[in-house]
Design a protein around this motif. Sequence first.
Motif, short mmCIF file in Angstrom:
data_model
loop_
_atom_site.label_atom_id
_atom_site.label_comp_id
_atom_site.label_asym_id
_atom_site.label_seq_id
_atom_site.Cartn_x
_atom_site.Cartn_y
_atom_site.Cartn_z
N ILE A 24 17.18 40.55 6.52
CA ILE A 24 15.84 41.07 6.76
C ILE A 24 15.40 40.82 8.19
O ILE A 24 14.82 41.71 8.86
CB ILE A 24 14.85 40.45 5.74
N LYS A 25 15.66 39.64 8.72
CA LYS A 25 15.32 39.34 10.12
C LYS A 25 16.08 40.27 11.06
O LYS A 25 15.53 40.73 12.07
CB LYS A 25 15.62 37.88 10.43
N ALA A 26 17.34 40.56 10.76
CA ALA A 26 18.14 41.44 11.61
C ALA A 26 17.58 42.85 11.65
O ALA A 26 17.81 43.59 12.61
CB ALA A 26 19.59 41.47 11.11
N ASP A 27 16.81 43.23 10.62
CA ASP A 27 16.22 44.56 10.56
C ASP A 27 14.74 44.57 10.95
O ASP A 27 14.02 45.53 10.65
CB ASP A 27 16.38 45.15 9.17
N GLY A 28 14.27 43.49 11.58
CA GLY A 28 12.91 43.48 12.10
C GLY A 28 11.88 42.84 11.21
O GLY A 28 10.69 42.84 11.54
N GLY A 29 12.30 42.27 10.08
CA GLY A 29 11.37 41.55 9.23
C GLY A 29 11.08 40.16 9.77
O GLY A 29 11.70 39.71 10.74
N ALA A 30 10.15 39.47 9.14
CA ALA A 30 9.74 38.15 9.59
C ALA A 30 9.75 37.17 8.42
O ALA A 30 9.62 37.57 7.26
CB ALA A 30 8.35 38.20 10.21
N VAL A 31 9.91 35.90 8.73
CA VAL A 31 9.86 34.85 7.72
C VAL A 31 8.57 34.06 7.94
O VAL A 31 8.37 33.46 8.99
CB VAL A 31 11.07 33.91 7.82
N HIS A 32 7.68 34.07 6.94
CA HIS A 32 6.40 33.38 7.05
C HIS A 32 6.40 32.04 6.33
O HIS A 32 5.55 31.20 6.61
CB HIS A 32 5.28 34.27 6.50
N MET A 33 7.33 31.84 5.43
CA MET A 33 7.56 30.53 4.82
C MET A 33 9.06 30.39 4.65
O MET A 33 9.69 31.23 4.00
CB MET A 33 6.86 30.41 3.46
N PRO A 34 9.67 29.37 5.25
CA PRO A 34 11.13 29.26 5.19
C PRO A 34 11.62 29.03 3.77
O PRO A 34 10.86 28.66 2.87
CB PRO A 34 11.42 28.04 6.09
N ALA A 35 12.89 29.24 3.59
CA ALA A 35 13.50 29.05 2.28
C ALA A 35 13.21 27.64 1.77
O ALA A 35 13.41 26.65 2.48
CB ALA A 35 15.00 29.30 2.36
N THR A 36 12.73 27.57 0.55
CA THR A 36 12.28 26.31 -0.04
C THR A 36 12.78 26.24 -1.47
O THR A 36 12.70 27.21 -2.22
CB THR A 36 10.73 26.25 -0.04
N ASP A 37 13.29 25.07 -1.84
CA ASP A 37 13.75 24.86 -3.21
C ASP A 37 12.63 24.29 -4.06
O ASP A 37 12.02 23.27 -3.70
CB ASP A 37 14.95 23.92 -3.23
N LEU A 38 12.35 24.94 -5.18
CA LEU A 38 11.38 24.48 -6.16
C LEU A 38 12.10 24.31 -7.50
O LEU A 38 13.21 24.84 -7.68
CB LEU A 38 10.25 25.51 -6.31
N PRO A 39 11.49 23.62 -8.44
CA PRO A 39 12.13 23.51 -9.76
C PRO A 39 12.43 24.86 -10.40
O PRO A 39 13.38 24.98 -11.18
CB PRO A 39 11.11 22.71 -10.58
N VAL A 40 11.64 25.88 -10.06
CA VAL A 40 11.83 27.20 -10.67
C VAL A 40 12.77 28.10 -9.89
O VAL A 40 13.07 29.22 -10.32
CB VAL A 40 10.47 27.91 -10.85
N GLY A 41 13.23 27.65 -8.70
CA GLY A 41 14.15 28.46 -7.93
C GLY A 41 13.94 28.30 -6.43
O GLY A 41 13.11 27.51 -5.98
N ARG A 42 14.70 29.05 -5.66
CA ARG A 42 14.61 29.02 -4.20
C ARG A 42 13.80 30.24 -3.76
O ARG A 42 14.07 31.37 -4.19
CB ARG A 42 16.00 29.06 -3.57
N ILE A 43 12.79 30.00 -2.91
CA ILE A 43 11.90 31.08 -2.50
C ILE A 43 11.71 31.07 -0.99
O ILE A 43 11.98 30.09 -0.30
CB ILE A 43 10.52 30.98 -3.19
N ALA A 44 11.23 32.20 -0.47
CA ALA A 44 10.78 32.30 0.91
C ALA A 44 9.74 33.41 0.97
O ALA A 44 9.79 34.37 0.19
CB ALA A 44 11.94 32.63 1.85
N MET A 45 8.77 33.29 1.89
CA MET A 45 7.79 34.37 2.09
C MET A 45 8.23 35.21 3.28
O MET A 45 8.51 34.68 4.36
CB MET A 45 6.39 33.83 2.33
N ILE A 46 8.25 36.50 3.06
CA ILE A 46 8.79 37.46 4.01
C ILE A 46 7.69 38.43 4.44
O ILE A 46 6.79 38.73 3.67
CB ILE A 46 9.95 38.24 3.36
N GLY A 47 7.81 38.93 5.65
CA GLY A 47 7.04 40.10 6.08
C GLY A 47 8.00 41.23 6.37
O GLY A 47 9.01 41.04 7.06
N ASP A 48 7.75 42.42 5.82
CA ASP A 48 8.62 43.54 6.14
C ASP A 48 8.37 43.98 7.59
O ASP A 48 7.46 43.47 8.25
CB ASP A 48 8.48 44.67 5.11
N PRO A 49 9.18 44.87 8.14
CA PRO A 49 9.03 45.21 9.57
C PRO A 49 7.65 45.76 9.94
O PRO A 49 7.25 45.67 11.10
CB PRO A 49 10.12 46.26 9.80
#
Length: 262
Positions: free
Chosen positions: A89-114
């Motif tokens: 996603i970053k290679a295509d112009g998207g942004a990461v607003h919250m880095p990859a984070t491990d939670l008990p329910v799974g691994r998540i990250a907050m993204i912005g599309d281009p």
Amino acid sequence: MPSNFIWYELMTPDPAGAASFYGAVVGWTIAATRDPSAGDVDYRMIGRSDGGNAGGVLALGADMLAGGARPGWLGYLEVADVDAAIDAIKADGGAVHMPATDLPVGRIAMIGDPQGAHFYIMDPVPPPGSEGMESDVFSVTEAQHVRWNELATSDPDAAIAFYKKHFGWGQEGEMDMGPLGAYRFLQRGEVMIGAVMPLMEGYPVPVWNFYIGVDDIDRAHAAVTANGGTITSEPMEIPGGEYAMNAIDPQGAPVGFVGPRK
């Protein structure tokens, strides 16, 4: 397999107020206390009448509000590998607003599309006993589920290409909105999950809008106004004979509702 919306999250400074509003309008039950598994974060589950969950509520504290967080709804898209998705996603112009984070329910990250619309990506850890089952928070037909996912964006062509490439969706068919442009439908496999539309006046930035199913659009309309919400778009008939409307909840989160007129 194309990605699915597997969770929806309401960010609000007043979970109790949101519980009262959405309980009256939709019929949900939002937990009165934080989920103990969420650690230091005030996170509460949204319960449906059938016993399932419709999503969660994240309480916005003073520090989050000071940092720019605002009331609103966000969707979670399932991916097989969060880190690989971030890189692509970053290679295509998207942004990461919250880095990859491990939670008990799974691994998540907050993204912005281009174009700037925010959403989460998630590689979930299924609850015990539900391995291999799909999330049911989205439904094309059912009340108390999100029934429609609508992206308002500054560049519909680029946005469609982005979501097709990274999440495997299709785009077939459209509805002419006259001077407002084309309302272009999105499919996940054979299921129509939403649409992409041009950014209109009143939308300061690209955003995902979600339409929650209600049992009766006129009852829901009355409940919105009676419980402190504001109608921003009156019920309008949509293909199939049901009605959709837009509102702002009492805490300031934009939201849509869709259902029959009884």
